[in-house]
Motif scaffolding. Structure first.
Motif, PDB file in Angstrom:
ATOM      1  N   ASP A 181      42.758  45.549  46.515  1.00  0.00           N
ATOM      2  CA  ASP A 181      43.631  46.101  45.473  1.00  0.00           C
ATOM      3  C   ASP A 181      45.097  46.140  45.886  1.00  0.00           C
ATOM      4  OD1 ASP A 181      41.563  46.516  43.594  1.00  0.00           O
ATOM      5  OD2 ASP A 181      40.991  48.370  44.609  1.00  0.00           O
ATOM      6  N   ILE A 182      45.574  45.045  46.445  1.00  0.00           N
ATOM      7  CA  ILE A 182      46.998  44.922  46.773  1.00  0.00           C
ATOM      8  C   ILE A 182      47.769  44.713  45.477  1.00  0.00           C
ATOM      9  CG2 ILE A 182      48.706  43.529  47.981  1.00  0.00           C
ATOM     10  CD1 ILE A 182      46.387  42.729  49.914  1.00  0.00           C
ATOM     11  N   LEU A 199      45.273  42.199  43.737  1.00  0.00           N
ATOM     12  CA  LEU A 199      44.542  41.121  44.381  1.00  0.00           C
ATOM     13  C   LEU A 199      43.793  41.650  45.591  1.00  0.00           C
ATOM     14  CD1 LEU A 199      46.097  40.005  47.234  1.00  0.00           C
ATOM     15  CD2 LEU A 199      47.787  39.345  45.515  1.00  0.00           C
ATOM     16  N   ASP A 200      42.731  40.960  45.965  1.00  0.00           N
ATOM     17  CA  ASP A 200      42.001  41.220  47.198  1.00  0.00           C
ATOM     18  C   ASP A 200      42.316  40.102  48.174  1.00  0.00           C
ATOM     19  OD1 ASP A 200      40.806  43.447  46.057  1.00  0.00           O
ATOM     20  OD2 ASP A 200      38.972  42.372  45.496  1.00  0.00           O
ATOM     21  N   LEU A 201      42.504  40.458  49.434  1.00  0.00           N
ATOM     22  CA  LEU A 201      42.780  39.487  50.485  1.00  0.00           C
ATOM     23  C   LEU A 201      41.669  39.572  51.526  1.00  0.00           C
ATOM     24  CD1 LEU A 201      44.739  37.399  51.709  1.00  0.00           C
ATOM     25  CD2 LEU A 201      45.876  39.307  52.883  1.00  0.00           C
ATOM     26  N   PRO A 247      43.147  37.061  42.961  1.00  0.00           N
ATOM     27  CA  PRO A 247      43.825  38.003  42.072  1.00  0.00           C
ATOM     28  C   PRO A 247      43.069  38.269  40.774  1.00  0.00           C
ATOM     29  CG  PRO A 247      44.781  35.835  41.810  1.00  0.00           C
ATOM     30  CD  PRO A 247      43.674  35.697  42.834  1.00  0.00           C
ATOM     31  N   SER A 248      43.248  39.474  40.254  1.00  0.00           N
ATOM     32  CA  SER A 248      43.001  39.744  38.844  1.00  0.00           C
ATOM     33  C   SER A 248      44.301  39.491  38.090  1.00  0.00           C
ATOM     34  CB  SER A 248      42.558  41.189  38.628  1.00  0.00           C
ATOM     35  OG  SER A 248      41.285  41.433  39.180  1.00  0.00           O
ATOM     36  N   TYR A 249      44.230  39.478  36.770  1.00  0.00           N
ATOM     37  CA  TYR A 249      45.421  39.363  35.933  1.00  0.00           C
ATOM     38  C   TYR A 249      45.128  40.039  34.604  1.00  0.00           C
ATOM     39  CZ  TYR A 249      42.615  35.198  34.729  1.00  0.00           C
ATOM     40  OH  TYR A 249      41.582  34.339  34.408  1.00  0.00           O
ATOM     41  N   ALA A 282      51.203  36.720  41.838  1.00  0.00           N
ATOM     42  CA  ALA A 282      50.096  36.981  42.755  1.00  0.00           C
ATOM     43  C   ALA A 282      50.106  35.997  43.917  1.00  0.00           C
ATOM     44  CB  ALA A 282      48.766  36.908  42.008  1.00  0.00           C
ATOM     45  N   ILE A 283      50.370  34.738  43.638  1.00  0.00           N
ATOM     46  CA  ILE A 283      50.418  33.731  44.698  1.00  0.00           C
ATOM     47  C   ILE A 283      51.578  34.016  45.638  1.00  0.00           C
ATOM     48  CG2 ILE A 283      50.804  31.272  45.156  1.00  0.00           C
ATOM     49  CD1 ILE A 283      49.302  30.754  42.481  1.00  0.00           C
ATOM     50  N   ALA A 284      52.729  34.364  45.099  1.00  0.00           N
ATOM     51  CA  ALA A 284      53.880  34.679  45.940  1.00  0.00           C
ATOM     52  C   ALA A 284      53.611  35.893  46.810  1.00  0.00           C
ATOM     53  CB  ALA A 284      55.111  34.895  45.068  1.00  0.00           C
ATOM     54  N   CYS A 285      52.962  36.898  46.263  1.00  0.00           N
ATOM     55  CA  CYS A 285      52.618  38.096  47.032  1.00  0.00           C
ATOM     56  C   CYS A 285      51.660  37.752  48.156  1.00  0.00           C
ATOM     57  CB  CYS A 285      52.009  39.139  46.100  1.00  0.00           C
ATOM     58  SG  CYS A 285      51.402  40.631  46.935  1.00  0.00           S
ATOM     59  N   SER A 286      50.654  36.949  47.873  1.00  0.00           N
ATOM     60  CA  SER A 286      49.688  36.540  48.900  1.00  0.00           C
ATOM     61  C   SER A 286      50.369  35.730  49.996  1.00  0.00           C
ATOM     62  CB  SER A 286      48.575  35.709  48.263  1.00  0.00           C
ATOM     63  OG  SER A 286      47.957  36.378  47.200  1.00  0.00           O
TER      64      SER A 286
END
Length: 285
Positions: free
Chosen positions: A59-60, A70-72, A116-118, A136-140
């Motif tokens: 849950d980031i 998102l989950d990592l 990610p969720s959206y 989400a991609i940028a955050c990851s």
């Protein structure tokens, strides 16, 4: 329901493409796959079992709204890079928690996996969902160093394809790290979906359907792109898959088109659970 601006297109009849007369059936995988109604519960159970023992950061937040999370998942040792998996569900259903088990294959090969969720339709239009996935991609990418590989299924296939359009939402530094994209059973021309009952929730009009169709955009140069589909999928999913490969090849992109034998829409993505499956190998090399 037929939209006057969209031609009738569909499956091959040996001489060309048969006109579609029932658009809802053309995109209804649940009705076409034996036991189709049973798959979501199976995915939920598999994902929960996987999360119980996975190394993960859950849950980031990558945005301000509740579903921008998102989950990592992290491998043992230093990650070789970052694989990102974007879920499907016609932009109307599911979230990251249904698909956690798909991280198993990349993790076993030493890659970190972000999922990610959206925000779903009808709360969000597809253009907003595209922007969220870009964030989400940028955050990851800010959390994991190294090369980035990107895949998504169905609506997720659409979303990952949009990331490598020239007008996509990714920052330049993230795009530079993105080496390979696999759109699995992706929807690359959204205009036919205006003929479906699901458009009550999607709220697509011709302007947005055109703007959000990857096949109607130019691809970013220098990326490896694969349009991957199950060989036993509905004709419209086969056509949507091959359309992206055909158009983007004509625009000079390095595109591969692949039909995976014996796979339908609900099991074609399952190979990501296996480190040695063709789909996982194609994604990670």
């Amino acid at each position: 329901m037929t939209h006057p601006d969209i031609p009738g297109i569909g499956g091959r009849d040996g001489f060309g493409w048969k006109p579609v007369t029932d658009w809802d059936a053309a995109y209804s995988n649940t009705g076409a796959i034996p036991g189709g109604m049973d798959y979501p519960a199976r995915w939920v159970a598999q994902a929960a079992a996987f999360r119980a023992s996975a190394r993960m950061e859950a849950d980031i937040a990558y945005g301000d709204t509740p579903r921008e999370r998102l989950d990592l998942f992290l491998p043992e040792g230093r990650p070789k890079g970052l694989a990102i998996i974007v879920h499907g569900g016609f932009w109307l259903a599911f979230d990251k928690s249904v698909w956690s088990h798909l991280a198993a294959g990349p993790l076993a090969r030493g890659w970190a996996v972000a999922m990610p969720s959206y925000t779903l339709a009808p709360e969000a239009r597809i253009s907003r969902i595209t922007a969220e996935v870009g964030r989400a991609i940028a955050c990851s990418a800010a959390r994991v160093e190294g090369p980035i590989r990107l895949t998504g299924h169905s609506a997720g296939g659409h979303l990952v394809s949009r990331m490598v359009c020239e007008d996509g939402p990714l920052p330049e530094d993230v795009l530079a790290r993105l080496e390979r994209v696999i759109s699995v059973s992706g929807l690359h021309d959204l205009r036919p979906l205006m003929n479906c009952e699901m458009n009550t929730g999607l709220k697509l009009d011709l302007a947005e359907a055109t703007a959000e169709s990857a096949a109607l955009h130019r691809p970013v140069p220098g990326k490896q792109i694969t349009a991957w589909v199950g060989g036993d999928e509905l004709p419209e999913f086969l056509r949507q898959n091959d359309l992206l490969a055909s158009v983007w090849t004509g625009l000079g992109a390095a595109v591969t088109c692949h039909h995976e034998p014996g796979r339908h829409h609900f099991d074609v993505i399952a190979d990501l659970t296996d480190a040695d499956a063709p789909l996982t190998r194609a994604l990670l090399g």
